[in-house]
Design a protein around this motif. Structure first.
Motif, PDB file in Angstrom:
ATOM      1  N   VAL A 145       0.693  -1.294  -0.172  1.00  0.00           N
ATOM      2  CA  VAL A 145      -0.045   0.193   0.022  1.00  0.00           C
ATOM      3  C   VAL A 145       0.907   0.963   0.126  1.00  0.00           C
ATOM      4  O   VAL A 145       2.115   1.395   0.368  1.00  0.00           O
ATOM      5  N   ALA A 165       1.497   5.211   1.805  1.00  0.00           N
ATOM      6  CA  ALA A 165       1.064   5.623   2.821  1.00  0.00           C
ATOM      7  C   ALA A 165       1.287   6.915   2.257  1.00  0.00           C
ATOM      8  O   ALA A 165       2.329   7.801   2.248  1.00  0.00           O
ATOM      9  N   GLN A 223       0.880  10.036   5.435  1.00  0.00           N
ATOM     10  CA  GLN A 223       1.364   8.897   7.256  1.00  0.00           C
ATOM     11  C   GLN A 223      -0.370   8.502   7.189  1.00  0.00           C
ATOM     12  O   GLN A 223      -1.114   7.971   8.098  1.00  0.00           O
ATOM     13  N   GLU A 224      -1.272   8.782   5.732  1.00  0.00           N
ATOM     14  CA  GLU A 224      -2.599   7.761   5.231  1.00  0.00           C
ATOM     15  C   GLU A 224      -2.331   6.328   5.024  1.00  0.00           C
ATOM     16  O   GLU A 224      -1.446   7.183   3.407  1.00  0.00           O
ATOM     17  N   TYR A 225      -2.947   5.488   5.272  1.00  0.00           N
ATOM     18  CA  TYR A 225      -2.951   4.838   4.324  1.00  0.00           C
ATOM     19  C   TYR A 225      -3.503   5.303   2.794  1.00  0.00           C
ATOM     20  O   TYR A 225      -4.917   5.374   2.838  1.00  0.00           O
ATOM     21  N   LEU A 230      -4.905   2.706  -0.635  1.00  0.00           N
ATOM     22  CA  LEU A 230      -4.918   0.936  -1.412  1.00  0.00           C
ATOM     23  C   LEU A 230      -4.403   1.947  -2.498  1.00  0.00           C
ATOM     24  O   LEU A 230      -4.763   3.003  -3.204  1.00  0.00           O
ATOM     25  N   GLU A 266       5.079  12.862   1.535  1.00  0.00           N
ATOM     26  CA  GLU A 266       5.553  12.015   1.842  1.00  0.00           C
ATOM     27  C   GLU A 266       4.462  11.236   1.365  1.00  0.00           C
ATOM     28  O   GLU A 266       3.575  10.877   1.541  1.00  0.00           O
ATOM     29  N   ALA A 269       4.800   6.725   1.175  1.00  0.00           N
ATOM     30  CA  ALA A 269       5.747   5.905   1.374  1.00  0.00           C
ATOM     31  C   ALA A 269       5.294   3.950   0.630  1.00  0.00           C
ATOM     32  O   ALA A 269       4.344   3.930   0.542  1.00  0.00           O
ATOM     33  N   ILE A 270       6.202   3.282   0.366  1.00  0.00           N
ATOM     34  CA  ILE A 270       5.708   2.697  -0.387  1.00  0.00           C
ATOM     35  C   ILE A 270       5.845   1.109   0.942  1.00  0.00           C
ATOM     36  O   ILE A 270       6.716   0.935   1.352  1.00  0.00           O
ATOM     37  N   ILE A 271       4.772   0.548   1.568  1.00  0.00           N
ATOM     38  CA  ILE A 271       4.883  -0.370   2.383  1.00  0.00           C
ATOM     39  C   ILE A 271       4.655  -1.775   2.455  1.00  0.00           C
ATOM     40  O   ILE A 271       3.589  -1.520   1.971  1.00  0.00           O
ATOM     41  N   PRO A 272       5.597  -2.124   2.258  1.00  0.00           N
ATOM     42  CA  PRO A 272       5.107  -3.811   2.269  1.00  0.00           C
ATOM     43  C   PRO A 272       4.364  -4.279   3.391  1.00  0.00           C
ATOM     44  O   PRO A 272       4.229  -3.552   4.130  1.00  0.00           O
ATOM     45  N   TYR A 303       8.691   2.476   9.545  1.00  0.00           N
ATOM     46  CA  TYR A 303       8.664   4.349   9.608  1.00  0.00           C
ATOM     47  C   TYR A 303       8.258   4.894   9.973  1.00  0.00           C
ATOM     48  O   TYR A 303       7.225   5.061  10.986  1.00  0.00           O
ATOM     49  N   MET A 348       5.126   7.374  10.654  1.00  0.00           N
ATOM     50  CA  MET A 348       4.751   6.639  10.577  1.00  0.00           C
ATOM     51  C   MET A 348       3.730   6.214  12.406  1.00  0.00           C
ATOM     52  O   MET A 348       2.505   5.959  12.711  1.00  0.00           O
ATOM     53  N   GLU A 354       1.024   5.978  14.171  1.00  0.00           N
ATOM     54  CA  GLU A 354      -0.528   4.764  14.320  1.00  0.00           C
ATOM     55  C   GLU A 354       0.051   4.462  15.788  1.00  0.00           C
ATOM     56  O   GLU A 354      -1.493   3.926  16.787  1.00  0.00           O
ATOM     57  N   LYS A 403      -2.141   6.701  17.517  1.00  0.00           N
ATOM     58  CA  LYS A 403      -3.697   5.639  17.084  1.00  0.00           C
ATOM     59  C   LYS A 403      -4.240   4.816  18.434  1.00  0.00           C
ATOM     60  O   LYS A 403      -5.994   5.100  18.558  1.00  0.00           O
ATOM     61  N   TYR A 436       9.171  -3.965  10.079  1.00  0.00           N
ATOM     62  CA  TYR A 436       9.098  -4.435   9.764  1.00  0.00           C
ATOM     63  C   TYR A 436      10.177  -5.818   9.761  1.00  0.00           C
ATOM     64  O   TYR A 436      11.096  -5.457  10.912  1.00  0.00           O
ATOM     65  N   PHE A 495      -3.801  -6.068   6.491  1.00  0.00           N
ATOM     66  CA  PHE A 495      -5.353  -6.276   5.717  1.00  0.00           C
ATOM     67  C   PHE A 495      -4.877  -5.464   4.224  1.00  0.00           C
ATOM     68  O   PHE A 495      -6.074  -5.639   3.626  1.00  0.00           O
ATOM     69  N   TRP A 496      -3.842  -5.129   3.533  1.00  0.00           N
ATOM     70  CA  TRP A 496      -4.035  -5.388   2.350  1.00  0.00           C
ATOM     71  C   TRP A 496      -3.187  -6.067   1.286  1.00  0.00           C
ATOM     72  O   TRP A 496      -2.833  -6.146   0.297  1.00  0.00           O
TER      73      TRP A 496
END
Lengths: 83, 155
Positions: A51, A53, A56-58, A60, A73, A75-78, B60, B63, B67, B70, B131, B149-150
């Motif tokens: 996904v 970010a 800093q918000e996800y 899809l 910013e 980010a490529i998030i695995p 990260y 973030m 999170e 939150k 990670y 979730f993704w």
């Protein structure tokens, strides 16, 4: 111009952790992915597992329209594995 | 008595040094509360029959902290009597038996609080931008949480 951050597997495939890219101010998340894969073709293998970010918000990968500001910013998030 | 101690605080730290359970516990001590829930995650030395030499964590950072905050907020909504929360997670190289994660909630009531720290930590797993690589003998693998979730779960 946005900052793109790479982590874990995405950093391995891209070969770097951070770079600045010029992208259109309005772009769908899928189009943004495709722009990034043009520069780093090896990232294509994790297409189904990442996904973004954005600020800093996800987000899809899909039709969601992103409105990007200079310096944002991305980010490529695995898949996550902490904890 | 120092009144600022009564304001619930979140203490979040992701760092490459060895974690101290004492430090995490002391952060959440509050005179008005009588119980602490502590969850400690440690490195195992094996996974699916393979010997794990050590774990490598990367994060990260900004973030991950956002999170976790939150999650702290959600915990307080669900359990309003929780006072201070501390979450420390190790980055970098973790040898087995080292502590990787500790979370502590100190609240007035003992009952059910022991469960809360575990629940909170389980909530962290899918959301946290961390990670980890398990380093086996001669090879490594990036781990993926099932709750992520993704990812396409039908692999």
């Amino acid at each position: 111009q946005v900052s793109v951050l790479y982590f874990a597997r995405s950093a391995e495939l891209a070969g770097l952790r951070c770079e600045t890219l010029s992208v259109p101010r309005q772009i769908t998340s899928l189009q943004l992915w495709e722009e990034i894969v043009k520069i780093h073709p090896r990232l294509a293998v994790i297409r189904d597992q990442v996904v973004f970010a954005v600020q800093q918000e996800y987000v899809l990968l899909g039709d969601q329209l992103l409105v990007l500001q200079p310096g944002d910013e991305v980010a490529i998030i695995p898949p996550i594995s902490g904890g | 008595m120092d009144e600022s101690e009564d304001v619930p605080k979140d203490f979040i730290k992701l760092k490459s040094e060895k974690l101290s359970i004492d430090e995490v516990s002391e952060l959440v001590i509050s005179p008005c509360c009588g119980a602490v829930s502590l969850f400690i995650g440690t490195t195992r030395n094996n996974f699916e029959g393979k010997k794990v030499i050590h774990l490598e964590y990367e994060a990260y950072m900004s973030m991950a902290e956002t999170e976790i905050k939150k999650i702290c907020r959600d915990v307080r909504q669900k359990w309003p009597s929780v006072k201070h929360i501390a979450v420390h997670h190790r980055l970098g190289n973790c040898l087995f038996k080292n502590v990787c994660i500790g979370s502590v909630c100190w609240s007035p009531h003992l009952a059910c609080r022991i469960l809360d720290a575990g629940v909170m930590t389980l909530t962290i797993f899918p959301i946290l931008c961390l990670y980890l690589q398990e380093i086996y003998e001669g090879e490594y693998s990036w781990k993926e949480n099932k709750e992520c979730f993704w990812t396409n779960s039908e692999k």
